[in-house]
Design a protein around this motif. Structure first.
Motif, PDB file in Angstrom:
ATOM      1  N   SER A  97      41.917 -49.011-132.727  1.00  0.00           N
ATOM      2  CA  SER A  97      42.197 -48.263-131.506  1.00  0.00           C
ATOM      3  C   SER A  97      42.727 -49.230-130.460  1.00  0.00           C
ATOM      4  O   SER A  97      42.650 -50.455-130.619  1.00  0.00           O
ATOM      5  N   ALA A  98      43.252 -48.696-129.375  1.00  0.00           N
ATOM      6  CA  ALA A  98      43.771 -49.547-128.305  1.00  0.00           C
ATOM      7  C   ALA A  98      42.669 -50.434-127.738  1.00  0.00           C
ATOM      8  O   ALA A  98      42.881 -51.626-127.467  1.00  0.00           O
ATOM      9  N   SER A  99      41.480 -49.867-127.569  1.00  0.00           N
ATOM     10  CA  SER A  99      40.375 -50.654-127.010  1.00  0.00           C
ATOM     11  C   SER A  99      39.943 -51.760-127.971  1.00  0.00           C
ATOM     12  O   SER A  99      39.612 -52.870-127.546  1.00  0.00           O
ATOM     13  N   GLN A 100      39.934 -51.475-129.273  1.00  0.00           N
ATOM     14  CA  GLN A 100      39.579 -52.497-130.250  1.00  0.00           C
ATOM     15  C   GLN A 100      40.612 -53.622-130.278  1.00  0.00           C
ATOM     16  O   GLN A 100      40.265 -54.798-130.394  1.00  0.00           O
ATOM     17  N   LEU A 101      41.893 -53.229-130.158  1.00  0.00           N
ATOM     18  CA  LEU A 101      42.952 -54.229-130.187  1.00  0.00           C
ATOM     19  C   LEU A 101      42.880 -55.139-128.960  1.00  0.00           C
ATOM     20  O   LEU A 101      43.050 -56.359-129.072  1.00  0.00           O
ATOM     21  N   GLN A 102      42.627 -54.562-127.797  1.00  0.00           N
ATOM     22  CA  GLN A 102      42.568 -55.393-126.604  1.00  0.00           C
ATOM     23  C   GLN A 102      41.378 -56.349-126.667  1.00  0.00           C
ATOM     24  O   GLN A 102      41.464 -57.500-126.203  1.00  0.00           O
ATOM     25  N   GLN A 103      40.289 -55.921-127.278  1.00  0.00           N
ATOM     26  CA  GLN A 103      39.152 -56.821-127.464  1.00  0.00           C
ATOM     27  C   GLN A 103      39.516 -57.960-128.417  1.00  0.00           C
ATOM     28  O   GLN A 103      39.122 -59.107-128.214  1.00  0.00           O
ATOM     29  N   GLY A 104      40.290 -57.608-129.469  1.00  0.00           N
ATOM     30  CA  GLY A 104      40.706 -58.625-130.434  1.00  0.00           C
ATOM     31  C   GLY A 104      41.615 -59.661-129.800  1.00  0.00           C
ATOM     32  O   GLY A 104      41.474 -60.869-130.053  1.00  0.00           O
ATOM     33  N   ILE A 105      42.564 -59.207-128.980  1.00  0.00           N
ATOM     34  CA  ILE A 105      43.484 -60.135-128.309  1.00  0.00           C
ATOM     35  C   ILE A 105      42.715 -61.019-127.333  1.00  0.00           C
ATOM     36  O   ILE A 105      42.935 -62.235-127.263  1.00  0.00           O
ATOM     37  N   ALA A 106      41.805 -60.407-126.572  1.00  0.00           N
ATOM     38  CA  ALA A 106      41.010 -61.179-125.612  1.00  0.00           C
ATOM     39  C   ALA A 106      40.179 -62.238-126.331  1.00  0.00           C
ATOM     40  O   ALA A 106      40.038 -63.373-125.848  1.00  0.00           O
ATOM     41  N   GLY A 107      39.641 -61.876-127.495  1.00  0.00           N
ATOM     42  CA  GLY A 107      38.840 -62.827-128.256  1.00  0.00           C
ATOM     43  C   GLY A 107      39.654 -64.026-128.720  1.00  0.00           C
ATOM     44  O   GLY A 107      39.179 -65.172-128.666  1.00  0.00           O
ATOM     45  N   ILE A 108      40.890 -63.774-129.152  1.00  0.00           N
ATOM     46  CA  ILE A 108      41.760 -64.877-129.597  1.00  0.00           C
ATOM     47  C   ILE A 108      42.125 -65.769-128.422  1.00  0.00           C
ATOM     48  O   ILE A 108      42.122 -67.008-128.530  1.00  0.00           O
ATOM     49  N   LEU A 109      42.449 -65.166-127.283  1.00  0.00           N
ATOM     50  CA  LEU A 109      42.790 -65.956-126.091  1.00  0.00           C
ATOM     51  C   LEU A 109      41.627 -66.845-125.666  1.00  0.00           C
ATOM     52  O   LEU A 109      41.818 -67.993-125.238  1.00  0.00           O
ATOM     53  N   SER A 110      40.424 -66.310-125.798  1.00  0.00           N
ATOM     54  CA  SER A 110      39.241 -67.083-125.430  1.00  0.00           C
ATOM     55  C   SER A 110      38.963 -68.185-126.439  1.00  0.00           C
ATOM     56  O   SER A 110      38.678 -69.337-126.059  1.00  0.00           O
ATOM     57  N   ASP A 111      39.065 -67.847-127.736  1.00  0.00           N
ATOM     58  CA  ASP A 111      38.797 -68.840-128.782  1.00  0.00           C
ATOM     59  C   ASP A 111      39.777 -70.007-128.722  1.00  0.00           C
ATOM     60  O   ASP A 111      39.414 -71.155-128.994  1.00  0.00           O
ATOM     61  N   LYS A 112      41.027 -69.715-128.388  1.00  0.00           N
ATOM     62  CA  LYS A 112      42.049 -70.768-128.299  1.00  0.00           C
ATOM     63  C   LYS A 112      42.050 -71.452-126.939  1.00  0.00           C
ATOM     64  O   LYS A 112      42.874 -72.346-126.693  1.00  0.00           O
ATOM     65  N   GLN A 113      41.132 -71.023-126.084  1.00  0.00           N
ATOM     66  CA  GLN A 113      40.984 -71.599-124.743  1.00  0.00           C
ATOM     67  C   GLN A 113      42.282 -71.493-123.921  1.00  0.00           C
ATOM     68  O   GLN A 113      42.600 -72.357-123.107  1.00  0.00           O
ATOM     69  N   ILE A 114      43.015 -70.400-124.190  1.00  0.00           N
ATOM     70  CA  ILE A 114      44.214 -70.144-123.387  1.00  0.00           C
ATOM     71  C   ILE A 114      43.814 -69.571-122.029  1.00  0.00           C
ATOM     72  O   ILE A 114      44.397 -69.910-120.997  1.00  0.00           O
ATOM     73  N   LEU A 115      42.790 -68.732-122.041  1.00  0.00           N
ATOM     74  CA  LEU A 115      42.199 -68.186-120.821  1.00  0.00           C
ATOM     75  C   LEU A 115      40.682 -68.230-120.965  1.00  0.00           C
ATOM     76  O   LEU A 115      40.145 -67.960-122.061  1.00  0.00           O
ATOM     77  N   LEU A 116      39.997 -68.561-119.869  1.00  0.00           N
ATOM     78  CA  LEU A 116      38.534 -68.620-119.940  1.00  0.00           C
ATOM     79  C   LEU A 116      37.927 -67.223-119.987  1.00  0.00           C
ATOM     80  O   LEU A 116      37.036 -66.943-120.777  1.00  0.00           O
ATOM     81  N   LYS A 117      38.403 -66.353-119.116  1.00  0.00           N
ATOM     82  CA  LYS A 117      37.909 -64.980-119.071  1.00  0.00           C
ATOM     83  C   LYS A 117      39.106 -64.036-119.135  1.00  0.00           C
ATOM     84  O   LYS A 117      39.531 -63.486-118.109  1.00  0.00           O
ATOM     85  N   PRO A 118      39.665 -63.844-120.321  1.00  0.00           N
ATOM     86  CA  PRO A 118      40.888 -63.032-120.432  1.00  0.00           C
ATOM     87  C   PRO A 118      40.647 -61.562-120.114  1.00  0.00           C
ATOM     88  O   PRO A 118      39.621 -60.985-120.476  1.00  0.00           O
ATOM     89  N   SER A 119      41.610 -61.002-119.396  1.00  0.00           N
ATOM     90  CA  SER A 119      41.599 -59.572-119.087  1.00  0.00           C
ATOM     91  C   SER A 119      42.837 -58.950-119.742  1.00  0.00           C
ATOM     92  O   SER A 119      43.969 -59.261-119.343  1.00  0.00           O
ATOM     93  N   VAL A 120      42.606 -58.099-120.732  1.00  0.00           N
ATOM     94  CA  VAL A 120      43.703 -57.554-121.532  1.00  0.00           C
ATOM     95  C   VAL A 120      43.667 -56.034-121.489  1.00  0.00           C
ATOM     96  O   VAL A 120      42.601 -55.418-121.578  1.00  0.00           O
ATOM     97  N   SER A 121      44.838 -55.444-121.352  1.00  0.00           N
ATOM     98  CA  SER A 121      44.967 -53.983-121.398  1.00  0.00           C
ATOM     99  C   SER A 121      45.982 -53.620-122.482  1.00  0.00           C
ATOM    100  O   SER A 121      47.062 -54.221-122.556  1.00  0.00           O
TER     101      SER A 121
END
Length: 203
Positions: A97-121
Motif C-alpha cells: 500500500s502507499a503507507s507501507q511503501l512510504q514506511q519502506g522508503i523512510a526506513g532505507i533513508l534512515s538505515d543509509k543515514q541519508i536523513l536522521l528523521k525522514p518524512s516521506v509521503s
C-alpha cells in the motif's frame, strides 16, 4: 390395374447402428447450443481484504521526501515490481500500500543515514487503466481516477446500450495473483486494471 402397396412394419423401422450411436452426442450438442451463455451464474466479486489499494506494475506514484526536493518526483512501478529512486535505489512497490511503501522508503533513508528523521509521503498519482467491454456505447481502455465506481466507469464508456442488461455487470480483477470474475453492484468501487463487462439482456 390397381397399384399395389407393400405393407410397412414399424417394428423393423429402426435407425441404422451408427445413427443410434451418435444420437446422444447430437442431443447433447443441441442442448448446449440452445443454452444461453448468460445461464452461467457468477458469485459476487470478493470484497477487498484491505481498504488500502495495493500497488501493481504500471502504477504511477508521487513520492515526496521532506528535505530532498531532488528526489521528490513521480515514479512508475516497473515490470519487476520495483521503483528506482536515486540514492535509495530499488524499492519493492508491487503488492504494498502507499503507507507501507512510504514506511519502506523512510526506513532505507534512515538505515543509509541519508536523513536522521525522514518524512516521506507516497500517493497514487495515476493508476493503471481499466477496461469496459460488452454492452456499452464506447468499449475500450480508460484512465483510472481514485474513487471511481462501476457506474461512473460505465458512464465514461458512453453508458449502456439498448441491449444491455443493466443489472448484470461483471468485474474481472487480479486477486492473489489470479484473475477472478464476479458480479458487482453499480456503487462498487473499481480498481486499476479491472475489466468491467456489461452483459446483454436476453429478454
Amino acid at each position: 390395374m390397381q397399384p399395389t402397396f407393400k405393407s410397412f412394419d414399424t417394428a423393423k423401422a429402426v435407425p441404422p447402428l451408427f445413427i443410434r450411436a451418435i444420437m446422444p452426442a447430437l442431443a447433447a450438442l443441441a442442448a448446449v447450443q440452445c443454452t444461453p451463455i448468460l445461464a452461467r451464474s457468477y458469485e459476487p466479486l470478493p470484497e477487498q481484504t484491505t481498504r488500502e489499494y495495493l500497488l501493481d506494475v504500471g502504477d504511477e506514484i508521487r513520492v515526496t521526501i521532506a528535505g530532498l526536493p531532488n528526489l521528490s518526483a513521480t515514479y512508475t512501478v516497473g515490470d519487476d515490481g520495483m521503483i528506482t529512486i536515486p540514492l535509495v535505489e530499488g524499492v519493492k512497490a508491487q503488492g504494498t500500500s502507499a503507507s507501507q511503501l512510504q514506511q519502506g522508503i523512510a526506513g532505507i533513508l534512515s538505515d543509509k543515514q541519508i536523513l536522521l528523521k525522514p518524512s516521506v509521503s507516497v500517493q497514487l498519482f495515476k493508476g493503471r487503466p481499466f477496461y469496459v467491454v460488452g454492452e456499452v456505447k464506447k468499449p475500450g481502455e480508460y484512465v483510472f481516477r481514485p474513487g471511481m465506481t462501476v457506474l461512473t466507469a460505465i458512464a465514461a464508456a458512453g453508458g449502456f446500450t439498448f441491449r444491455a442488461s443493466e443489472n448484470k455487470v461483471l468485474v474481472t480483477r487480479s486477486i492473489g495473483g489470479r484473475a477472478v470474475t464476479g458480479t458487482v453492484t453499480h456503487d462498487r468501487q473499481i480498481l486499476p486494471g479491472d475489466t468491467i463487462n456489461v452483459r446483454e439482456s436476453w429478454f
